[in-house]
Write an enzyme that holds these catalytic residues in place. Structure first.
Site, PDB file in Angstrom:
ATOM      1  N   HIS A   1      -2.017  -3.077  -7.047  1.00 22.05           N
ATOM      2  CA  HIS A   1      -2.580  -2.650  -5.765  1.00 22.05           C
ATOM      3  C   HIS A   1      -4.101  -2.790  -5.799  1.00 22.05           C
ATOM      4  O   HIS A   1      -4.781  -2.051  -6.509  1.00 22.05           O
ATOM      5  CB  HIS A   1      -2.161  -1.200  -5.474  1.00 22.05           C
ATOM      6  CG  HIS A   1      -2.556  -0.744  -4.116  1.00 22.05           C
ATOM      7  ND1 HIS A   1      -2.916   0.533  -3.816  1.00 22.05           N
ATOM      8  CD2 HIS A   1      -2.667  -1.438  -2.945  1.00 22.05           C
ATOM      9  CE1 HIS A   1      -3.224   0.624  -2.534  1.00 22.05           C
ATOM     10  NE2 HIS A   1      -3.086  -0.556  -1.987  1.00 22.05           N
TER      11      HIS A   1
ATOM     12  N   SER B   1       0.828  -1.214   0.000  1.00 19.39           N
ATOM     13  CA  SER B   1       0.000   0.000   0.000  1.00 19.39           C
ATOM     14  C   SER B   1       0.851   1.247   0.000  1.00 19.39           C
ATOM     15  O   SER B   1       0.356   2.320  -0.293  1.00 19.39           O
ATOM     16  CB  SER B   1      -0.881   0.095   1.247  1.00 19.39           C
ATOM     17  OG  SER B   1      -0.910  -1.041   1.993  1.00 19.39           O
TER      18      SER B   1
ATOM     19  N   GLU C   1      -4.678  -0.609  -9.122  1.00 17.45           N
ATOM     20  CA  GLU C   1      -3.638   0.296  -9.590  1.00 17.45           C
ATOM     21  C   GLU C   1      -2.490  -0.565 -10.118  1.00 17.45           C
ATOM     22  O   GLU C   1      -2.012  -1.456  -9.410  1.00 17.45           O
ATOM     23  CB  GLU C   1      -3.147   1.182  -8.433  1.00 17.45           C
ATOM     24  CG  GLU C   1      -4.200   2.172  -7.970  1.00 17.45           C
ATOM     25  CD  GLU C   1      -3.748   3.023  -6.790  1.00 17.45           C
ATOM     26  OE1 GLU C   1      -4.036   4.230  -6.794  1.00 17.45           O
ATOM     27  OE2 GLU C   1      -3.109   2.491  -5.861  1.00 17.45           O
TER      28      GLU C   1
ATOM     29  N   ASN D   1      -3.981   5.839  -2.232  1.00 19.98           N
ATOM     30  CA  ASN D   1      -3.521   6.039  -0.852  1.00 19.98           C
ATOM     31  C   ASN D   1      -2.817   7.380  -0.649  1.00 19.98           C
ATOM     32  O   ASN D   1      -2.822   7.927   0.454  1.00 19.98           O
ATOM     33  CB  ASN D   1      -2.618   4.889  -0.396  1.00 19.98           C
ATOM     34  CG  ASN D   1      -3.448   3.691   0.042  1.00 19.98           C
ATOM     35  OD1 ASN D   1      -4.656   3.806   0.232  1.00 19.98           O
ATOM     36  ND2 ASN D   1      -2.815   2.543   0.206  1.00 19.98           N
TER      37      ASN D   1
HETATM   38  N1  3HC Z   1     -16.967 -10.071  -0.230  1.00 20.05           N
HETATM   39  C1  3HC Z   1     -17.986 -10.104  -1.082  1.00 20.05           C
HETATM   40  N2  3HC Z   1     -18.978  -9.209  -1.083  1.00 20.05           N
HETATM   41  C2  3HC Z   1     -18.931  -8.239  -0.153  1.00 20.05           C
HETATM   42  C3  3HC Z   1     -17.895  -8.135   0.791  1.00 20.05           C
HETATM   43  C4  3HC Z   1     -16.876  -9.106   0.721  1.00 20.05           C
HETATM   44  N3  3HC Z   1     -15.835  -9.121   1.555  1.00 20.05           N
HETATM   45  N4  3HC Z   1     -18.113  -7.044   1.559  1.00 20.05           N
HETATM   46  C5  3HC Z   1     -19.262  -6.477   1.118  1.00 20.05           C
HETATM   47  N5  3HC Z   1     -19.744  -7.201   0.096  1.00 20.05           N
HETATM   48  C6  3HC Z   1     -20.937  -6.931  -0.692  1.00 20.05           C
HETATM   49  C7  3HC Z   1     -22.171  -7.170   0.129  1.00 20.05           C
HETATM   50  O1  3HC Z   1     -22.621  -8.511   0.025  1.00 20.05           O
HETATM   51  C8  3HC Z   1     -23.154  -6.198  -0.465  1.00 20.05           C
HETATM   52  O2  3HC Z   1     -23.779  -6.781  -1.589  1.00 20.05           O
HETATM   53  P1  3HC Z   1     -25.280  -6.333  -1.931  1.00 20.05           P
HETATM   54  O3  3HC Z   1     -25.160  -4.956  -2.477  1.00 20.05           O
HETATM   55  O4  3HC Z   1     -25.746  -7.338  -2.916  1.00 20.05           O
HETATM   56  O5  3HC Z   1     -26.035  -6.387  -0.627  1.00 20.05           O
HETATM   57  C9  3HC Z   1     -22.287  -5.044  -0.942  1.00 20.05           C
HETATM   58  O6  3HC Z   1     -20.964  -5.533  -1.028  1.00 20.05           O
HETATM   59  C10 3HC Z   1     -22.345  -3.906   0.021  1.00 20.05           C
HETATM   60  O7  3HC Z   1     -22.001  -4.400   1.332  1.00 20.05           O
HETATM   61  P2  3HC Z   1     -22.823  -4.089   2.653  1.00 20.05           P
HETATM   62  O8  3HC Z   1     -24.281  -3.957   2.350  1.00 20.05           O
HETATM   63  O9  3HC Z   1     -22.386  -5.047   3.696  1.00 20.05           O
HETATM   64  O10 3HC Z   1     -22.274  -2.710   3.162  1.00 20.05           O
HETATM   65  P3  3HC Z   1     -22.126  -1.347   2.435  1.00 20.05           P
HETATM   66  O11 3HC Z   1     -23.169  -1.078   1.432  1.00 20.05           O
HETATM   67  O12 3HC Z   1     -21.920  -0.414   3.546  1.00 20.05           O
HETATM   68  O13 3HC Z   1     -20.746  -1.523   1.636  1.00 20.05           O
HETATM   69  C11 3HC Z   1     -18.408  -1.422   1.508  1.00 20.05           C
HETATM   70  C12 3HC Z   1     -19.587  -1.968   2.270  1.00 20.05           C
HETATM   71  C13 3HC Z   1     -18.355  -2.040   0.105  1.00 20.05           C
HETATM   72  C14 3HC Z   1     -17.175  -1.820   2.284  1.00 20.05           C
HETATM   73  C15 3HC Z   1     -18.581   0.145   1.364  1.00 20.05           C
HETATM   74  O14 3HC Z   1     -18.842   0.702   2.623  1.00 20.05           O
HETATM   75  C16 3HC Z   1     -17.354   0.813   0.788  1.00 20.05           C
HETATM   76  O15 3HC Z   1     -17.172   0.845  -0.411  1.00 20.05           O
HETATM   77  N6  3HC Z   1     -16.533   1.388   1.679  1.00 20.05           N
HETATM   78  C17 3HC Z   1     -15.285   2.062   1.299  1.00 20.05           C
HETATM   79  C18 3HC Z   1     -14.203   1.027   1.182  1.00 20.05           C
HETATM   80  C19 3HC Z   1     -12.914   1.637   0.764  1.00 20.05           C
HETATM   81  O16 3HC Z   1     -12.739   2.838   0.652  1.00 20.05           O
HETATM   82  N7  3HC Z   1     -11.953   0.755   0.519  1.00 20.05           N
HETATM   83  C20 3HC Z   1     -10.615   1.168   0.180  1.00 20.05           C
HETATM   84  C21 3HC Z   1      -9.802   1.182   1.412  1.00 20.05           C
HETATM   85  S1  3HC Z   1      -8.153   1.655   1.093  1.00 20.05           S
HETATM   86  C22 3HC Z   1      -7.407   0.246   0.646  1.00 20.05           C
HETATM   87  O17 3HC Z   1      -7.959  -0.827   0.607  1.00 20.05           O
HETATM   88  C23 3HC Z   1      -5.975   0.376   0.283  1.00 20.05           C
HETATM   89  C24 3HC Z   1      -5.088  -0.434   1.150  1.00 20.05           C
HETATM   90  O18 3HC Z   1      -3.791  -0.288   0.656  1.00 20.05           O
HETATM   91  C25 3HC Z   1      -5.143  -0.012   2.623  1.00 20.05           C
END
Ligand code: 3HC
Length: 308
Positions: free
Chosen positions: A165, A144, A177, A215
């Site tokens: 990434h 990351s 990425e 990031n």
């Molecule tokens: N596997 C499969 N499906 C998943 C899942 C997983 N691990 N997590 C969530 N889902 C699916 C759910 O089943 C749901 O499907 P549906 O629409 O059919 O119901 C859908 O995704 C949405 O999930 P939820 O209803 O549980 O919850 P939300 O609508 O709140 O979405 C989220 C959850 C997708 C995590 C959303 O909140 C989101 O996009 N958050 C931002 C995440 C983000 O910014 N990520 C980047 C982080 S930085 C990074 O990763 C970089 C690294 O280097 C640190």
């Protein structure tokens, strides 16, 4: 129609991806990112070997993949549960788990490293497999925050080394990425792009700069939100509500810090601050350090800024 291509058709954008020559993938590290990468690779027809240090870690990784696959199936195969079950079993059949990384890379087209964010550990891993993996095998890191060039420096295959990434949760987030260093060859770059698209993701090209695109923007944004909280400008809940409803983000920055892990966020900031001490955006945040020192790492430990 093969089930894998059916899923591809349902999950991917309409862009026709370039030909993907990566058939076998070795994913090293079965944490959240590694298991997610193994899942999307297998789900889209690749043979996968997932490597971790012991059977417990591998068992946990497979459990994570099973749970996630069930969520995917519930969504994509609402009307055909039979096809959904078939996808789960076919995907799991394509994932082999092992603890011996040297054995795993003997016949593989791509090694994806998703281990702990520590340059020494990454060097140790890549130098141990460089002479064993076939010549054509491409090595990539899912780091990351570290420099891909620095990670690649211990290998003799800098032209076949780059960064892919992914984002958490990998099965849901649509971006990869693709990072090339000054030494990554055009052929390697094209294969990295093709693989990322073959696993259903949209790609962006990035230079080997700190945090690449996402990031580099997201980490200082989260830090600034924690600084607001530290100053008492607004509550955690209000900061999150503000950014969700006022800017349309799916999660607020404080929630996101808990979701990605406070240790991860703090670690990235500390590393960048050490390397670029004059950059004010990378100044570590005291409140984040304090929570980490108390073992409050976010969602994964049951408490961060919020309790879970
Ligand atoms: N596997 C499969 N499906 C998943 C899942 C997983 N691990 N997590 C969530 N889902 C699916 C759910 O089943 C749901 O499907 P549906 O629409 O059919 O119901 C859908 O995704 C949405 O999930 P939820 O209803 O549980 O919850 P939300 O609508 O709140 O979405 C989220 C959850 C997708 C995590 C959303 O909140 C989101 O996009 N958050 C931002 C995440 C983000 O910014 N990520 C980047 C982080 S930085 C990074 O990763 C970089 C690294 O280097 C640190």
């Amino acid at each position: 129609m093969a089930l894998a291509s059916l899923v591809l058709r349902r999950c991917m954008s309409s862009n026709t991806p370039p030909a993907n020559v990566i058939k076998h993938v070795t994913v090293v590290g079965g944490g959240l990112m590694g298991s997610g990468i193994a899942q999307v690779a297998a789900q889209n027809g690749h043979e996968v070997t997932l490597v971790d240090v012991n059977q417990d870690a591998l068992k946990k990784a497979i459990g994570t993949i099973q749970t996630s696959l069930k969520r995917v199936v519930r969504k994509v195969f609402k009307d055909d549960p039979g096809d959904g079950e078939k996808l789960v079993s076919e995907t799991l059949e394509r994932i082999k788990t092992v603890t011996d990384v040297k054995e795993a890379v003997k016949e593989t087209d791509l090694v994806v490293e998703a281990i702990v964010e520590n340059l020494e550990h990454k060097h140790k891993l890549f130098s141990s497999i460089d002479q064993i993996a076939p010549d054509h095998t491409i090595f990539v890191s899912n780091t990351s925050s570290l420099s891909i060039g620095e990670i690649a420096s211990v290998t003799q295959r800098k032209d076949r080394f780059g960064g892919l990434h992914f984002f958490n949760p990998v099965p849901v987030m649509k971006l990869v990425e693709v990072i090339r260093t000054s030494e990554t060859s055009d052929d390697t770059y094209e294969k990295m792009m093709a693989f990322s698209q073959a696993v259903g993701k949209t790609t962006v090209s990035c230079k080997d700069t700190p945090g690449f695109v996402v990031n580099r923007l997201l980490v200082p944004y989260v830090a600034e939100a924690v600084r607001m909280l530290e100053r008492g400008d607004a509550s955690a809940k209000d900061i999150d509500t503000a950014m969700k409803l006022g800017a349309g983000y799916p999660m607020g920055p404080i929630e996101l810090a808990d979701y990605t892990g406070l240790d991860t966020n703090a670690f990235i900031m500390e590393g960048w601050h050490k390397k670029f001490p004059d950059e004010p955006l990378f100044r570590p945040v005291e409140l984040m350090r304090k929570l980490v020192s108390e073992g409050k790492l976010g969602r994964k430990s049951g408490q961060g800024f919020y309790k879970y």
